[in-house]
Design a protein around this motif. Structure first.
Motif, PDB file in Angstrom:
ATOM      1  N   VAL A  61       0.855  -1.186   0.000  1.00 47.04           N
ATOM      2  CA  VAL A  61       0.000   0.000   0.000  1.00 47.04           C
ATOM      3  C   VAL A  61       0.891   1.236   0.000  1.00 47.04           C
ATOM      4  O   VAL A  61       1.782   1.358   0.848  1.00 47.04           O
ATOM      5  CB  VAL A  61      -0.907   0.000   1.245  1.00 47.04           C
ATOM      6  CG1 VAL A  61      -1.864   1.188   1.218  1.00 47.04           C
ATOM      7  CG2 VAL A  61      -1.672  -1.316   1.337  1.00 47.04           C
ATOM      8  N   LYS A  62       0.660   2.126  -0.948  1.00 49.00           N
ATOM      9  CA  LYS A  62       1.553   3.278  -1.110  1.00 49.00           C
ATOM     10  C   LYS A  62       0.769   4.565  -1.369  1.00 49.00           C
ATOM     11  O   LYS A  62      -0.222   4.542  -2.091  1.00 49.00           O
ATOM     12  CB  LYS A  62       2.468   3.081  -2.336  1.00 49.00           C
ATOM     13  CG  LYS A  62       3.110   1.727  -2.457  1.00 49.00           C
ATOM     14  CD  LYS A  62       3.902   1.594  -3.760  1.00 49.00           C
ATOM     15  CE  LYS A  62       4.495   0.201  -3.870  1.00 49.00           C
ATOM     16  NZ  LYS A  62       5.291   0.016  -5.098  1.00 49.00           N
ATOM     17  N   PRO A  63       1.259   5.687  -0.831  1.00 47.19           N
ATOM     18  CA  PRO A  63       0.743   6.972  -1.323  1.00 47.19           C
ATOM     19  C   PRO A  63       1.167   7.082  -2.790  1.00 47.19           C
ATOM     20  O   PRO A  63       2.280   6.673  -3.130  1.00 47.19           O
ATOM     21  CB  PRO A  63       1.493   8.005  -0.472  1.00 47.19           C
ATOM     22  CG  PRO A  63       2.236   7.237   0.586  1.00 47.19           C
ATOM     23  CD  PRO A  63       2.374   5.843   0.121  1.00 47.19           C
ATOM     24  N   VAL A  64       0.306   7.607  -3.655  1.00 49.31           N
ATOM     25  CA  VAL A  64       0.642   7.634  -5.084  1.00 49.31           C
ATOM     26  C   VAL A  64       1.826   8.564  -5.383  1.00 49.31           C
ATOM     27  O   VAL A  64       2.704   8.226  -6.162  1.00 49.31           O
ATOM     28  CB  VAL A  64      -0.608   8.016  -5.923  1.00 49.31           C
ATOM     29  CG1 VAL A  64      -0.222   8.423  -7.345  1.00 49.31           C
ATOM     30  CG2 VAL A  64      -1.563   6.823  -5.979  1.00 49.31           C
ATOM     31  N   ASN A  65       1.836   9.719  -4.724  1.00 46.09           N
ATOM     32  CA  ASN A  65       2.889  10.707  -5.008  1.00 46.09           C
ATOM     33  C   ASN A  65       3.897  10.826  -3.880  1.00 46.09           C
ATOM     34  O   ASN A  65       3.787  11.696  -3.034  1.00 46.09           O
ATOM     35  CB  ASN A  65       2.262  12.089  -5.223  1.00 46.09           C
ATOM     36  CG  ASN A  65       1.564  12.197  -6.547  1.00 46.09           C
ATOM     37  OD1 ASN A  65       2.194  12.415  -7.577  1.00 46.09           O
ATOM     38  ND2 ASN A  65       0.256  12.001  -6.528  1.00 46.09           N
ATOM     39  N   LEU A  66       4.853   9.922  -3.853  1.00 49.94           N
ATOM     40  CA  LEU A  66       5.907  10.036  -2.833  1.00 49.94           C
ATOM     41  C   LEU A  66       7.113   9.239  -3.281  1.00 49.94           C
ATOM     42  O   LEU A  66       7.183   8.785  -4.413  1.00 49.94           O
ATOM     43  CB  LEU A  66       5.400   9.551  -1.465  1.00 49.94           C
ATOM     44  CG  LEU A  66       5.268  10.630  -0.379  1.00 49.94           C
ATOM     45  CD1 LEU A  66       4.506  10.123   0.818  1.00 49.94           C
ATOM     46  CD2 LEU A  66       6.638  11.120   0.075  1.00 49.94           C
ATOM     47  N   GLY A  67       8.069   9.089  -2.392  1.00 45.12           N
ATOM     48  CA  GLY A  67       9.264   8.319  -2.702  1.00 45.12           C
ATOM     49  C   GLY A  67       9.972   7.957  -1.421  1.00 45.12           C
ATOM     50  O   GLY A  67       9.453   8.232  -0.321  1.00 45.12           O
ATOM     51  N   SER A  68      11.158   7.326  -1.556  1.00 49.85           N
ATOM     52  CA  SER A  68      11.934   6.909  -0.390  1.00 49.85           C
ATOM     53  C   SER A  68      11.168   5.972   0.539  1.00 49.85           C
ATOM     54  O   SER A  68      11.485   5.864   1.710  1.00 49.85           O
ATOM     55  CB  SER A  68      12.441   8.113   0.414  1.00 49.85           C
ATOM     56  OG  SER A  68      13.430   8.790  -0.322  1.00 49.85           O
ATOM     57  N   SER A  69      10.159   5.308   0.013  1.00 44.57           N
ATOM     58  CA  SER A  69       9.336   4.353   0.769  1.00 44.57           C
ATOM     59  C   SER A  69       8.522   4.995   1.885  1.00 44.57           C
ATOM     60  O   SER A  69       7.940   4.296   2.720  1.00 44.57           O
ATOM     61  CB  SER A  69      10.185   3.210   1.357  1.00 44.57           C
ATOM     62  OG  SER A  69      10.839   2.508   0.332  1.00 44.57           O
ATOM     63  N   VAL A  70       8.471   6.320   1.919  1.00 42.57           N
ATOM     64  CA  VAL A  70       7.695   7.008   2.946  1.00 42.57           C
ATOM     65  C   VAL A  70       6.205   6.676   2.776  1.00 42.57           C
ATOM     66  O   VAL A  70       5.675   6.749   1.669  1.00 42.57           O
ATOM     67  CB  VAL A  70       7.917   8.542   2.865  1.00 42.57           C
ATOM     68  CG1 VAL A  70       7.034   9.285   3.848  1.00 42.57           C
ATOM     69  CG2 VAL A  70       9.387   8.874   3.098  1.00 42.57           C
ATOM     70  N   GLY A  71       5.580   6.268   3.878  1.00 38.85           N
ATOM     71  CA  GLY A  71       4.133   5.985   3.841  1.00 38.85           C
ATOM     72  C   GLY A  71       3.767   4.646   3.229  1.00 38.85           C
ATOM     73  O   GLY A  71       2.591   4.352   3.040  1.00 38.85           O
ATOM     74  N   ILE A  72       4.774   3.803   2.890  1.00 36.91           N
ATOM     75  CA  ILE A  72       4.517   2.501   2.267  1.00 36.91           C
ATOM     76  C   ILE A  72       4.495   1.393   3.320  1.00 36.91           C
ATOM     77  O   ILE A  72       5.351   1.347   4.195  1.00 36.91           O
ATOM     78  CB  ILE A  72       5.589   2.171   1.200  1.00 36.91           C
ATOM     79  CG1 ILE A  72       5.549   3.223   0.091  1.00 36.91           C
ATOM     80  CG2 ILE A  72       5.407   0.756   0.643  1.00 36.91           C
ATOM     81  CD1 ILE A  72       6.470   2.928  -1.077  1.00 36.91           C
ATOM     82  N   ASN A  73       3.504   0.525   3.212  1.00 34.80           N
ATOM     83  CA  ASN A  73       3.436  -0.633   4.108  1.00 34.80           C
ATOM     84  C   ASN A  73       3.076  -1.890   3.346  1.00 34.80           C
ATOM     85  O   ASN A  73       2.314  -1.849   2.376  1.00 34.80           O
ATOM     86  CB  ASN A  73       2.404  -0.396   5.208  1.00 34.80           C
ATOM     87  CG  ASN A  73       2.937   0.528   6.289  1.00 34.80           C
ATOM     88  OD1 ASN A  73       3.801   0.141   7.082  1.00 34.80           O
ATOM     89  ND2 ASN A  73       2.458   1.766   6.287  1.00 34.80           N
ATOM     90  N   LYS A  74       3.620  -3.002   3.828  1.00 34.33           N
ATOM     91  CA  LYS A  74       3.260  -4.311   3.289  1.00 34.33           C
ATOM     92  C   LYS A  74       2.203  -4.885   4.217  1.00 34.33           C
ATOM     93  O   LYS A  74       2.416  -4.933   5.428  1.00 34.33           O
ATOM     94  CB  LYS A  74       4.505  -5.198   3.269  1.00 34.33           C
ATOM     95  CG  LYS A  74       4.296  -6.561   2.653  1.00 34.33           C
ATOM     96  CD  LYS A  74       5.646  -7.289   2.569  1.00 34.33           C
ATOM     97  CE  LYS A  74       5.508  -8.663   1.952  1.00 34.33           C
ATOM     98  NZ  LYS A  74       6.841  -9.322   1.784  1.00 34.33           N
ATOM     99  N   ALA A  75       1.063  -5.278   3.654  1.00 33.07           N
ATOM    100  CA  ALA A  75      -0.039  -5.784   4.483  1.00 33.07           C
ATOM    101  C   ALA A  75      -0.196  -7.286   4.287  1.00 33.07           C
ATOM    102  O   ALA A  75      -0.218  -7.768   3.155  1.00 33.07           O
ATOM    103  CB  ALA A  75      -1.332  -5.061   4.103  1.00 33.07           C
ATOM    104  N   HIS A 114      -4.890  -0.617   8.287  1.00 35.58           N
ATOM    105  CA  HIS A 114      -3.926   0.308   8.882  1.00 35.58           C
ATOM    106  C   HIS A 114      -3.090   0.980   7.788  1.00 35.58           C
ATOM    107  O   HIS A 114      -2.899   2.200   7.776  1.00 35.58           O
ATOM    108  CB  HIS A 114      -3.023  -0.434   9.876  1.00 35.58           C
ATOM    109  CG  HIS A 114      -1.915   0.414  10.410  1.00 35.58           C
ATOM    110  ND1 HIS A 114      -2.121   1.407  11.339  1.00 35.58           N
ATOM    111  CD2 HIS A 114      -0.588   0.446  10.107  1.00 35.58           C
ATOM    112  CE1 HIS A 114      -0.963   2.007  11.600  1.00 35.58           C
ATOM    113  NE2 HIS A 114      -0.016   1.440  10.861  1.00 35.58           N
ATOM    114  N   ALA A 115      -2.601   0.160   6.854  1.00 36.53           N
ATOM    115  CA  ALA A 115      -1.763   0.679   5.765  1.00 36.53           C
ATOM    116  C   ALA A 115      -2.525   1.698   4.918  1.00 36.53           C
ATOM    117  O   ALA A 115      -1.956   2.714   4.486  1.00 36.53           O
ATOM    118  CB  ALA A 115      -1.274  -0.475   4.895  1.00 36.53           C
TER     119      ALA A 115
END
Ligand code: ADP
Ligand code: MG
Ligand code: MG
Length: 366
Positions: free
Chosen positions: A192-206, A214-215
């Protein structure tokens, strides 16, 4: 006469600190015989500072904001000359150190993430008629938007991981429906990722419904669009691309993440992730990735530089394109410069080439 290069760094993004490290490396490696460097720091709140050296900021462990107090370094406004043939950006206040006319010949945006890597700064520089390193407005913007990027990959017949996208308002309105849809179409685990970001910020594996919910909440805090991808049990590879309309691809490197996936910690904190250059893969596979990297670069209308990232499914052996990064990490130990060094282009020459490409692209657009 030396070329005056404005290095723009810091910025209003979750990747502010990463940018400081990249900018420092770029400044250290620009040939002082050829270039005069003008550091332009942007604080986390978006204020522009002239002449603030990232080294000091990094050493002090502070963000650019804490230095804004230093009033004589604050650029309260930036003026652009209207000369249509030679675009120049002139910071009108705090010009100390800029010498004669205060003009900058080319801007090197060393900003990662939103407000810098996403087309916004590029738009400002187009308006100002200033040459700049890297992608233009469109390439930078689609390179930052994981949904639009994948749509273009699809139309260019590049092998995408299966994904779904939801808007924050959809998620807030009917979370249970959305969780059902993701479970049905993508299964677990998923990313699960924010569409506009990078450096894995806000990304989670569910791994289950609870983690997924939560993700989704986390990603929705970062962005109004959320992308969910099928998990690939993968090895990760990266290819560096350099050029404008005839881009070249570097050798392939492999990243071995120190965590379950290549998260922010594995990228920047724990120092345990490994990089293998050239990657230990069959030549045919590396040729396939290099071809996809160039195709992706052209499909997204990128220019200057980009790092194109891939997965190889450990189970099926299939190659997937993951994403492009139009302003990849640029420290001496970052993958992008290392891939070029391994392909015969050392860091200092890489910077020369990027500045040449910026000036060529500027000429092409006149
Ligand atoms: P960012 O732009 O923040 O780097 P990525 O899409 O590259 O975002 O994701 C960050 C990391 O998460 C990847 O390097 C990889 O380790 C992991 N990852 C992302 N998507 C997937 C996926 N679909 N399958 C397996 N791992 C993934
Ligand atoms: Mg990225
Ligand atoms: Mg990535």
């Amino acid at each position: 006469k030396k070329i005056r290069v404005g290095i723009v760094f810091g910025g209003r993004s979750g990747e502010h600190e990463v940018s400081l490290a990249s900018a420092q490396a770029v400044m250290n490696n620009l040939d002082p015989e050829k270039y005069e460097v003008v550091p332009l720091g942007i604080t986390k709140s978006g204020q522009w500072l002239l002449g603030t050296e990232p080294a000091k900021l990094i050493a002090s462990g502070q963000s650019v904001d804490s230095q804004a107090e230093d009033a004589n370094q604050t650029v309260t406004s930036v003026t652009f000359t209207g000369d249509p043939t030679v675009g120049h950006l002139i910071p009108i206040e705090g010009q100390q150190g800029l010498g004669d006319d205060g003009k900058i010949d080319v801007i090197f945006p060393v900003l990662h993430g939103t407000y810098g890597e996403d087309g916004t700064l590029q738009g400002l520089l187009e308006m100002a008629n200033v040459p700049y390193v890297g992608c233009g407005v469109l390439g930078a913007a689609v390179g930052m938007d994981k949904e639009k990027m994948k749509m273009i990959f699809e139309s260019a017949h590049l092998p995408n991981v299966k994904y779904l996208v939801f808007r924050r308002n959809q998620w807030e309105r009917s979370p249970e429906d959305i969780l059902d849809q993701i479970e049905e179409q993508l299964g677990y685990p998923n990313f699960v990722k924010p569409v506009n970001l990078g450096s894995s910020v806000g990304i989670n594996k569910a791994h289950d419904r609870e983690e997924l919910a939560h993700a989704m909440r986390v990603a929705a805090e970062y962005d109004r669009k959320i992308i969910i991808e099928q998990n690939i049990n993968c090895r990760e590879f990266e290819c560096a691309v350099l050029g404008n309309d005839e881009p070249l691809a570097s050798v392939i490197g492999e990243v071995i993440a120190s965590n379950e996936f290549y998260d922010y910690n594995a990228k920047y904190i724990d120092n345990k992730s490994q990089v293998i250059i050239p990657a230990d893969i069959p030549q045919q596979t590396s040729e396939e990735m290099r071809r996809y990297a160039v195709e992706a670069f052209l499909a997204l209308d990128l220019s200057g530089l980009s790092r194109v990232d891939f997965f190889i499914d450990k189970d099926s052996g299939k190659v997937y394109i993951n994403e492009v990064n139009t302003l990849p990490g640029f420290t001496e130990i970052s993958m992008y410069p290392k891939l070029w060094a391994a392909s015969g282009v050392p860091y200092t020459e890489l910077l020369d080439r990027l500045i040449e490409l910026a000036l060529e692209r500027y000429q092409d657009r006149q």
